[in-house]
Every structure is written in C-alpha cells, then in structure tokens.
Design an enzyme around this catalytic site. Sequence first.
Site, PDB file in Angstrom:
ATOM      1  CB  SER A   7       7.262  -0.424 -43.506  1.00  0.00           C
ATOM      2  OG  SER A   7       6.306   0.357 -42.756  1.00  0.00           O
ATOM      3  CG  HIS A  32      10.766   0.595 -41.253  1.00  0.00           C
ATOM      4  ND1 HIS A  32      12.021   1.250 -41.083  1.00  0.00           N
ATOM      5  CD2 HIS A  32       9.955   1.533 -41.620  1.00  0.00           C
ATOM      6  CE1 HIS A  32      11.802   2.448 -41.200  1.00  0.00           C
ATOM      7  NE2 HIS A  32      10.581   2.710 -41.516  1.00  0.00           N
ATOM      8  CG  ASP A  34       6.891   3.333 -40.601  1.00  0.00           C
ATOM      9  OD1 ASP A  34       8.003   4.226 -40.764  1.00  0.00           O
ATOM     10  OD2 ASP A  34       6.673   2.479 -41.603  1.00  0.00           O
ATOM     11  CG  MET A  36       3.807   8.106 -38.188  1.00  0.00           C
ATOM     12  SD  MET A  36       3.094   8.244 -39.978  1.00  0.00           S
ATOM     13  CE  MET A  36       3.771   7.116 -40.896  1.00  0.00           C
ATOM     14  CG  HIS A  65      11.337   5.980 -39.604  1.00  0.00           C
ATOM     15  ND1 HIS A  65      10.630   5.778 -40.789  1.00  0.00           N
ATOM     16  CD2 HIS A  65      11.702   7.172 -39.234  1.00  0.00           C
ATOM     17  CE1 HIS A  65      10.915   7.207 -41.237  1.00  0.00           C
ATOM     18  NE2 HIS A  65      11.337   7.814 -40.270  1.00  0.00           N
ATOM     19  CG  MET A  67       8.520   9.717 -39.432  1.00  0.00           C
ATOM     20  SD  MET A  67       7.604   8.495 -40.506  1.00  0.00           S
ATOM     21  CE  MET A  67       7.540   6.978 -39.851  1.00  0.00           C
ATOM     22  CG  MET A 136      12.128  10.228 -44.602  1.00  0.00           C
ATOM     23  SD  MET A 136      11.669   8.421 -44.471  1.00  0.00           S
ATOM     24  CE  MET A 136      10.028   8.515 -45.105  1.00  0.00           C
ATOM     25  CG  ASP A 174      10.957   4.713 -44.893  1.00  0.00           C
ATOM     26  OD1 ASP A 174      10.048   3.971 -45.762  1.00  0.00           O
ATOM     27  OD2 ASP A 174      10.519   4.738 -43.825  1.00  0.00           O
TER      28      ASP A 174
HETATM   29  C1  DX5 Z   1       6.412   6.788 -44.582  1.00  0.00           C
HETATM   30  C2  DX5 Z   1       6.953   5.656 -43.486  1.00  0.00           C
HETATM   31  C3  DX5 Z   1       7.217   4.353 -44.352  1.00  0.00           C
HETATM   32  C4  DX5 Z   1       5.966   3.626 -45.088  1.00  0.00           C
HETATM   33  C5  DX5 Z   1       6.381   3.084 -46.291  1.00  0.00           C
HETATM   34  O1  DX5 Z   1       6.440   7.770 -43.851  1.00  0.00           O
HETATM   35  O2  DX5 Z   1       8.254   6.074 -42.923  1.00  0.00           O
HETATM   36  O3  DX5 Z   1       7.970   3.480 -43.597  1.00  0.00           O
HETATM   37  O4  DX5 Z   1       5.739   2.607 -44.424  1.00  0.00           O
HETATM   38  O5  DX5 Z   1       5.524   2.557 -47.119  1.00  0.00           O
HETATM   39  P1  DX5 Z   1       5.818   2.408 -48.745  1.00  0.00           P
HETATM   40  O6  DX5 Z   1       6.600   1.468 -48.919  1.00  0.00           O
HETATM   41  O7  DX5 Z   1       4.327   1.801 -49.083  1.00  0.00           O
HETATM   42  O8  DX5 Z   1       5.949   3.495 -49.341  1.00  0.00           O
HETATM   43 ZN    ZN Z   2       9.468   4.366 -42.074  1.00  0.00          ZN
END
Ligand code: DX5
Ligand code: ZN
Length: 219
Positions: A7, A32, A34, A36, A65, A67, A136, A174
């Site tokens: 990620s 990956h 993320d 947000m 992903h 969010m 998650m 994740d």
């Molecule tokens: C959290 C994200 C993850 C995050 C994981 O909300 O969706 O993808 O980057 O990071 P680690 O592996 O450090 O928990």
């Molecule tokens: Zn993620």
Amino acid sequence: MVKIAPSILSADFGRMAEDVKKIEKGKADWLHIDVMDGHFVPNITFGPRMVKAIRKSTKLFLDVHLMISNPLKYAEVFTEAGADLITFHIEAERNPEAVIREIRRLGVKCGVSINPATPLFEIESIIDKVDLILFMSVNPGFSGQKFMPAVLDKVKAAKKIIDSRNLNVDFEIDGGINLSNAVEAVGSGINILVAGSSIFGESNVCEAIRKFRETVSLI
Ligand code: DX5
Ligand code: ZN
C-alpha cells in the site's frame, strides 16, 4: 498463489515514482492505492490525478481502494485514471448493485470492502456479483494500526459461503498485516495481502516483499 499488494499510503509522497519503482523491482503483484475523502474516513489522501501519475510510472496492476462517500459518482474518473480494480465500501453505499453495475460498465474489476464492525450479511446478497471482497482488519483511515484478529472469523465464514456456492471470488485483507499474521490470514482463506507499514517501514522494500513471499509460500 497468494498475491502481495504493497500500500503506497506508507510510501514517501514526495518520492512516489521512486517508491513505486521499488515495489515493481521487488516483484509485488499488485499496487494498493488508498483513496480517502475526509468524509467517509477521517483522513484525506489523493484523487484521480495521483492514480494517473502512478499509472504512467508503472505497469503493475492498480488496486484502487475507495474509502469515499458516493463511489457511484467517482468510479468513472478513477477508471479513466488507470485503475484495474475499483473497490468500494458497503458502508458508503445504499445501492451497492448500482455501483457494481457502473464498475462493470467501465470494464474493470469490481471489489466490495467491509469494515471490521460490519456483519457479513450486509454483503451476502452481492458476493456473487463481485470479483473480490476486501476485509478490513483495522478501521479504515490510517496505516500503522494494529491488526484485529477477530476479522478472520468473518473471512472463514465468507469462505464457507463462497465454496458452498462454487464461486470464484478473491479474498483480500487490509490493515496491520505483517509477517506474523500473514500465515493465519492465508489459512483463513485470504489470497491477497495488503501491507503498508510492514513493507515501507523496512529499509529495503524489495527484501520486505521477498520475506512476505517466502513466509506465505511455506504454507
Ligand atoms: C487503511 C488502508 C490500508 C493501509 C494499510 O485504511 O486501507 O490500506 O494503507 O496500512 P498498514 O499495512 O500499515 O496497516
Ligand atoms: Zn487499503
């Protein structure tokens, strides 16, 4: 074969292209990303322009992903930016079937994600319509949080349903994944491991990916 999906939330945002190259060199399977929005989750990361920039710097499969609230509205811009898979959150959408139809129309793979506190029945009616379920194992929003082992019970229950219906759905996990819990996650039915801080927290990213692969291939 278990896939490793580093990620980039844990990458150096000022050196994103370099960090993406490191992941590619380390032979990660997926990247990956993320996304947000500061609304669905209490953090803001990046939008489609970053995905587009990453798309230009790598041939890796882009696992996006979302969010965010209103994934139906934004699926198209992230696909145009170069996503290969769009995963939306079940908690963010009243009409998940419409989002799935939209992602299918866009011609990319479709995933649904489920938060630790959300029961499995919330996605039961749509699991035969998606390519992937993203479980998650932390509350979404930040990297570096502690893995919640109770999520593996949900993974096992979902695996039973998938097997009983003879479906072919990828299981991704994740949040807080590291070398100590990766084996148990895979044993529960996971075939794609997302890892942020446990890969970028190491001084040698390629070596960190190699160790993950070695650990899960021992199963
Ligand atoms: C959290 C994200 C993850 C995050 C994981 O909300 O969706 O993808 O980057 O990071 P680690 O592996 O450090 O928990
Ligand atoms: Zn993620």
